[in-house]
Write an enzyme that holds these catalytic residues in place. Structure first.
Site, PDB file in Angstrom:
ATOM      1  N   GLU A 179      18.239  21.217  25.648  1.00 22.86           N
ATOM      2  CA  GLU A 179      18.245  22.010  25.045  1.00 22.86           C
ATOM      3  C   GLU A 179      18.351  21.314  23.742  1.00 22.86           C
ATOM      4  OE1 GLU A 179      21.805  23.754  25.164  1.00 22.86           O
ATOM      5  OE2 GLU A 179      21.260  25.767  23.751  1.00 22.86           O
ATOM      6  N   LYS A 217      28.771  17.099  26.435  1.00 24.57           N
ATOM      7  CA  LYS A 217      28.706  17.491  25.160  1.00 24.57           C
ATOM      8  C   LYS A 217      29.908  17.198  24.151  1.00 24.57           C
ATOM      9  CE  LYS A 217      24.313  18.521  24.682  1.00 24.57           C
ATOM     10  NZ  LYS A 217      22.966  19.730  25.535  1.00 24.57           N
ATOM     11  N   ARG A 234      23.962  14.078  38.247  1.00 24.85           N
ATOM     12  CA  ARG A 234      24.313  13.054  36.844  1.00 24.85           C
ATOM     13  C   ARG A 234      24.950  12.426  37.020  1.00 24.85           C
ATOM     14  NH1 ARG A 234      26.136  18.529  33.711  1.00 24.85           N
ATOM     15  NH2 ARG A 234      25.003  17.354  32.204  1.00 24.85           N
TER      16      ARG A 234
END
Length: 566
Positions: free
Chosen positions: A37, A272, A262
């Site tokens: 994204e 983030k 992950r």
RNA sequence: UGGGGCGUCGCCAAGUUGGCAAGGCACAGGAUUUUGGUUCCUGCAUUCGAAGGUUCGAAUCCUUCCGCCCCAGCCA
């Protein structure tokens, strides 16, 4: 380059793909995609995903698409698109000509939605966001149907067209899939497919005021591109039934979604949100601060793409949540840099050394090896004179046991030069050592074949008159704890920020060959570590080097554990 | 208390039809060394979250239990 001669251990994704190839499920094709994204910078965690996505495609002779998941106009920007492409290429992967944007599929997605509405599988809902949440139920109780759930296809078609036409205000209506409000999987309780957002999109401008949700856009985008294996992280496991449902209802090409864990790293935050906090609160200088785990930060720090890829190969691919020791990343880095970084001598904390019996004004050019790991790297000349700088920590007036360096009466070799013997020190009024005195033995010159004498220690040096002044930035972990989230009640990760993660040394002295160092070039400062000329701040007039990683330091370990005491 | 996952050495991680625990990092010794770097040797899980069971034999099969992660955005 050195890991081509062993068979990579398998992992479950490779196994699944091989099974598909055996059964012919996708006709032997392997087409993956990396779907960022564009609302932030890529970090080392993304590097793992990139290596898997591109790596699997490469390994099976397929291809990997780069597709920006730009379905939320309020968060995404072109700046990130550019940065992400730059980072992926730097890491060593190429998608060209397969660059796509989910926003390119908005029209087709709209048509698919119409198809579902006609089939009675989707409806326009007039509930507000709050009401929708109310009716969704809880983890343990099913939800309740919206009063708008049973509108006719015709009415839904009309309403949906008018949503697109901009007749309704933001948030007033949604298009929802009609699945099962009682499902134990919350994702199946009539998920929202479209929301109204009268916002400008970085690519489609003001063409649209309804935007697809991730679940609705992702699978269909995969399908449109002919993706065979849609690899993603664990949190999407619960979404797979929905991913499959949409594709099944539409009856279109159906990729296989596969989830893996992950990456987490010790002494590092990866989300983030936290990364953004570090930047916004000024704990770091920006997204590319050399202490950041972003690819931009690692690059500026001096990491090589090869080291990062090797690291990603070594950590494996599995489904268990894990936190990899950052020491492994550093190991990969050192292994790579050891082979390729030219050696130079750099004195970070200078202490003047005067060789009493060396002729004043004399300059000898001594030959130094550029890289003992690479004979091809050749040699260079280093000027040697009567007055040198040595490292402060290489001299002790009162040395601990096992200290091999310089102290009164002791002998050490000056790298590539002579063996010297410390004769004393000069102190200022405060009692601080400002100069070390010594004598040298002309018979011990390096490379003459006459140097029969052996000494325990070798230290580096730089000729005072020839040295290049420089600034050196010493970086350490950004956090003091392996798990930055290890905090007391009510505290957040910022309490674990390491106040000493950056130490700037402004009086460093480098050997003259470094005068021509170009931004971005990497070196090993012998006995210190690997350094890179900073790409932003370094110039010929004012050289600035970032410490990428230290060398392994056995002596520091011995001293720290008190083993030098006995 | 719903659903989805995961639990093998300090950290990752192989182990696919049950046959008797790979490898890497870290750590600890030692050798070589004009970087206390590199390299090279050596050591490092009688045990696989726990307890039962099946079997000549189980990390691998069955049962029960325990622990951890994710999900209630009109974010991705």
């Amino acid at each position: 380059m050195n890991n081509t001669d062993f068979t990579k251990p398998s992992h479950f994704i490779r196994d699944i793909i091989e099974e598909h190839n055996r059964s012919g499920r996708f006709g032997g094709k392997v087409i993956t995609r990396f779907p960022p994204e564009p609302n932030g910078y890529l970090h080392i965690g993304h590097a793992k995903a990139i290596c898997i996505d591109f790596g699997m495609a490469q390994e099976f002779g397929g291809r990997c698409h780069l597709r920006f998941d730009d379905t939320n106009p309020t968060k995404e920007e072109q700046e990130y698109v550019d940065a992400i492409m730059n980072d992926i290429r730097w890491l060593g992967f190429e998608w060209d000509p397969h660059l796509y944007f989910a926003s390119d599929y908005f029209e087709r997605l709209y048509d698919f939605a119409v198809q579902l509405i006609k089939a009675g599988k989707a409806y326009v809902d007039d509930l507000s966001a709050d009401e929708t949440r109310e009716l969704r139920g809880t983890l343990t109780e099913g939800g309740k149907a919206s009063p708008y759930r049973n509108r006719s296809a015709a009415e839904n078609l009309d309403l949906f067209a008018r949503m697109r036409a901009g007749e309704f205000p933001d948030g007033s209506r949604t298009l929802r899939a009609k699945i099962d409000m009682a499902s134990p999987n919350l994702n199946l309780r009539d998920p929202v497919m479209y929301r109204i957002r009268k916002a400008e999109h970085h690519r489609t401008g003001n063409k649209w005021c309804i935007y697809p949700m991730y679940d609705w856009a992702h699978g269909q985008s995969d399908s449109i591109e002919g993706i065979t294996h849609s690899l993603c992280s664990l949190e999407y496991e619960d979404h797979r039934p929905l991913y499959d449902w949409y594709l099944d209802q539409l009856g279109i090409h159906h990729p296989q979604q596969i989830e893996f864990a992950r990456l987490n790293l010790t002494y590092t935050v990866m989300s983030k949100r936290r990364l953004l906090t570090l930047v916004e609160k000024g704990y770091v200088s920006g997204w590319d601060d050399p202490r950041m785990p972003t690819l931009a930060g690692l690059r500026r720090r001096g990491y090589t793409p090869e080291a990062i890829r090797d690291f990603c190969d070594r950590i494996g691919v599995a489904k268990s949540n894990s936190t990899v020791d950052i020491a492994l990343l550093e190991h990969c880095l050192r292994e790579d840099l050891n082979k390729r970084a030219p050696r130079v001598m750099a004195v970070l904390r200078p202490l003047k050394l005067v060789i009493e019996n060396y002729p004043e004004g004399q300059v000898e050019e001594l030959e130094a090896v550029n890289n003992p790991e690479d004979p091809q790297a050749g040699t260079r000349q280093v000027p040697f004179t009567r007055e040198l700088y040595i490292e402060q920590e290489d001299f002790r007036e009162d040395p601990p046991k096992k200290y091999f360096r310089l102290f009164p009466g002791n002998e050490v070799r000056l790298r590539y030069a002579y063996i010297i013997k410390c004769t004393g020190v000069v102190k200022n009024q405060n009692g601080e050592i400002v100069e070390v005195r010594c004598t040298y033995d002309p018979a011990t010159k390096s490379g003459t074949g006459q140097e029969s004498k052996k000494v325990k220690g070798t230290i580096h040096w730089v000729s005072a008159a020839h040295a290049v002044p420089a600034e050196v930035r010493l970086y350490d972990y950004l956090f003091t704890k392996p798990n930055p989230d290890d905090v007391a009640e009510g505290e957040d990760f910022s309490v674990n920020i390491n106040p000493n993660s950056l130490e700037t040394l402004r009086a460093c002295r480098l050997e003259p060959s470094l005068a021509s160092a170009t931004a971005g070039s990497r070196y090993q400062f012998e006995r210190h570590g690997y350094f890179i000329a900073d790409t932003k701040d370094s110039s010929t007039e004012h050289p600035v080097f970032n410490r990428t990683v230290t060398l392994r330091d056995t002596w520091a370990k011995i001293e720290k554990t008190g083993r030098s005491e006995k």
